[in-house]
Motif scaffolding. Structure first.
Motif, short mmCIF file in Angstrom:
data_model
loop_
_atom_site.label_atom_id
_atom_site.label_comp_id
_atom_site.label_asym_id
_atom_site.label_seq_id
_atom_site.Cartn_x
_atom_site.Cartn_y
_atom_site.Cartn_z
N CYS A 68 0.86 -1.29 -0.07
CA CYS A 68 0.01 0.03 0.01
C CYS A 68 0.90 1.09 -0.11
O CYS A 68 2.05 1.07 0.37
CB CYS A 68 -0.94 -0.05 1.03
SG CYS A 68 -0.36 0.29 2.77
N TYR A 70 0.62 5.40 1.12
CA TYR A 70 -0.21 6.23 1.97
C TYR A 70 0.33 7.62 1.93
O TYR A 70 1.73 7.86 1.90
CB TYR A 70 0.02 5.86 3.38
CG TYR A 70 -0.75 6.34 4.42
CD1 TYR A 70 -2.32 5.90 4.73
CD2 TYR A 70 -0.61 7.64 5.13
CE1 TYR A 70 -3.09 6.42 5.31
CE2 TYR A 70 -1.58 7.94 6.12
CZ TYR A 70 -2.76 7.57 6.04
OH TYR A 70 -3.76 8.12 6.94
N MET A 81 -4.95 6.02 1.68
CA MET A 81 -4.41 5.04 1.33
C MET A 81 -4.72 4.31 0.14
O MET A 81 -5.93 4.17 -0.36
CB MET A 81 -4.69 3.91 2.43
CG MET A 81 -4.15 2.33 2.31
SD MET A 81 -4.14 1.46 3.64
CE MET A 81 -6.00 1.25 3.97
N VAL A 83 -4.18 0.66 -2.17
CA VAL A 83 -3.88 -0.67 -1.75
C VAL A 83 -3.77 -1.46 -3.07
O VAL A 83 -4.80 -1.45 -4.01
CB VAL A 83 -4.69 -1.56 -0.78
CG1 VAL A 83 -4.34 -3.10 -0.81
CG2 VAL A 83 -5.02 -0.50 0.35
N TRP A 125 -7.97 -0.77 -4.53
CA TRP A 125 -9.00 0.21 -3.69
C TRP A 125 -8.11 1.16 -2.95
O TRP A 125 -7.04 0.88 -2.91
CB TRP A 125 -9.90 -0.92 -2.85
CG TRP A 125 -9.37 -1.64 -1.99
CD1 TRP A 125 -8.44 -2.72 -2.01
CD2 TRP A 125 -9.00 -1.22 -0.45
NE1 TRP A 125 -7.95 -3.14 -0.88
CE2 TRP A 125 -8.14 -2.12 0.13
CE3 TRP A 125 -9.52 -0.27 0.45
CZ2 TRP A 125 -8.03 -2.20 1.53
CZ3 TRP A 125 -9.15 -0.14 1.56
CH2 TRP A 125 -8.35 -1.03 2.21
N ASN A 127 -8.65 4.55 0.69
CA ASN A 127 -9.51 4.89 1.52
C ASN A 127 -8.87 6.36 1.84
O ASN A 127 -7.76 6.57 1.93
CB ASN A 127 -9.31 4.18 2.73
CG ASN A 127 -10.11 4.51 4.12
OD1 ASN A 127 -11.35 4.21 4.15
ND2 ASN A 127 -9.75 5.61 4.97
N TYR A 129 -9.55 9.44 4.50
CA TYR A 129 -9.65 10.16 5.50
C TYR A 129 -9.72 11.47 5.74
O TYR A 129 -8.78 12.37 5.65
CB TYR A 129 -8.96 9.46 6.61
CG TYR A 129 -9.26 9.85 8.11
CD1 TYR A 129 -10.31 9.14 8.80
CD2 TYR A 129 -8.74 11.12 8.62
CE1 TYR A 129 -10.66 9.97 10.07
CE2 TYR A 129 -8.93 11.77 9.83
CZ TYR A 129 -9.99 11.06 10.68
OH TYR A 129 -10.49 11.48 11.93
N PRO B 31 -0.80 -5.20 3.21
CA PRO B 31 -0.40 -4.14 4.43
C PRO B 31 -1.21 -3.11 4.36
O PRO B 31 -1.75 -2.60 3.24
CB PRO B 31 1.16 -3.82 3.99
CG PRO B 31 1.08 -4.16 2.65
CD PRO B 31 0.32 -5.26 2.16
N ILE B 33 -1.91 1.03 6.16
CA ILE B 33 -1.21 2.07 6.82
C ILE B 33 -2.38 3.21 7.33
O ILE B 33 -3.22 3.20 6.23
CB ILE B 33 -0.14 2.75 6.12
CG1 ILE B 33 0.94 2.05 5.75
CG2 ILE B 33 0.42 4.05 6.80
CD1 ILE B 33 2.08 2.43 4.75
#
Lengths: 139, 139
Positions: A68, A70, A81, A83, A125, A127, A129, B31, B33
């Motif tokens: 991943c 970040y 993130m 991945v 995929w 994410n 935040y 993994p 993060i």
């Protein structure tokens, strides 16, 4: 924040980041993290990084290419993130594409230095935040 | 830079960091993060973080408590990785220890909020980077 907005904000975060964090599967099943220079991306789908061929990270990725990447804005509490899987590239075109002034510090033999490798993450995929998490698939 | 110097420099990096990055083993062996607030540490051996009990990270750690925590100075290209296992704590003493002004934003019910958990990493080994890597065991 809907998925489209999260992806747009994530892209902006990549574009303003100086570094990113690479997550890999390390020895004995423990996750590992390393800071890398933010080099090049194509949307959220492809991320290119450069590293030493002899590095611990490359040895790990040869055994297990799941990873991943970040990006973080620690002032405004934003994080992205991505991945996916990483390909280790050593073709001259990829190496030219990521070459930068000062790269000799890391790769003294220049673009053709065998200790210079390019990592290319294909993200599946992600994410994003910011005061809440939004998870999205990447096509 | 010898191991003692690397550990001393690593400790200084923790002390000046606002955030750290938590690496976990995510779903399907990839993994993951996530940025976390830098809260409390005891040397390089114990790292305490706080998070929502309902978070994806806690669910992952319940299944697999192998983790790493990373600190980065992106201006001076310094990085510290600590690798070990995490315990999820919900005793009131641990929760009081990490409570801070403004934590209600994340845990509206206060210190006893069941959605408030403390993570404690016991580090086994680490790696400090600054113009070269030094890996060390943590006793």
């Amino acid at each position: 924040m809907d998925k489209q907005e999260a992806m747009t904000n994530g892209l902006q975060l990549i574009e303003k980041s100086k570094i990113c964090l690479l997550g890999t599967n390390g020895e004995d099943g423990f996750p590992n993290i390393k800071a890398m220079l933010n080099m090049k991306h194509e949307g959220l789908h492809k991320i290119w990084l450069s590293t030493n061929t002899s590095s611990r990270r490359v040895q790990q990725l040869k055994k297990d290419n799941r990873a991943c990447v970040y990006y973080v804005d620690e002032v405004n509490f934003k994080g992205l993130m991505l991945v996916g899987t990483i390909k280790i590239l050593q073709d001259i075109e990829s190496k030219k594409m990521l070459w930068f002034d000062g790269a000799e510090k890391y790769y003294p033999l220049g673009i053709e230095d065998p200790d210079y490798s390019v990592l290319c993450l294909t993200a599946i995929w992600g994410n994003y935040y910011h005061a809440g998490n939004v998870t999205f698939k990447i096509e």
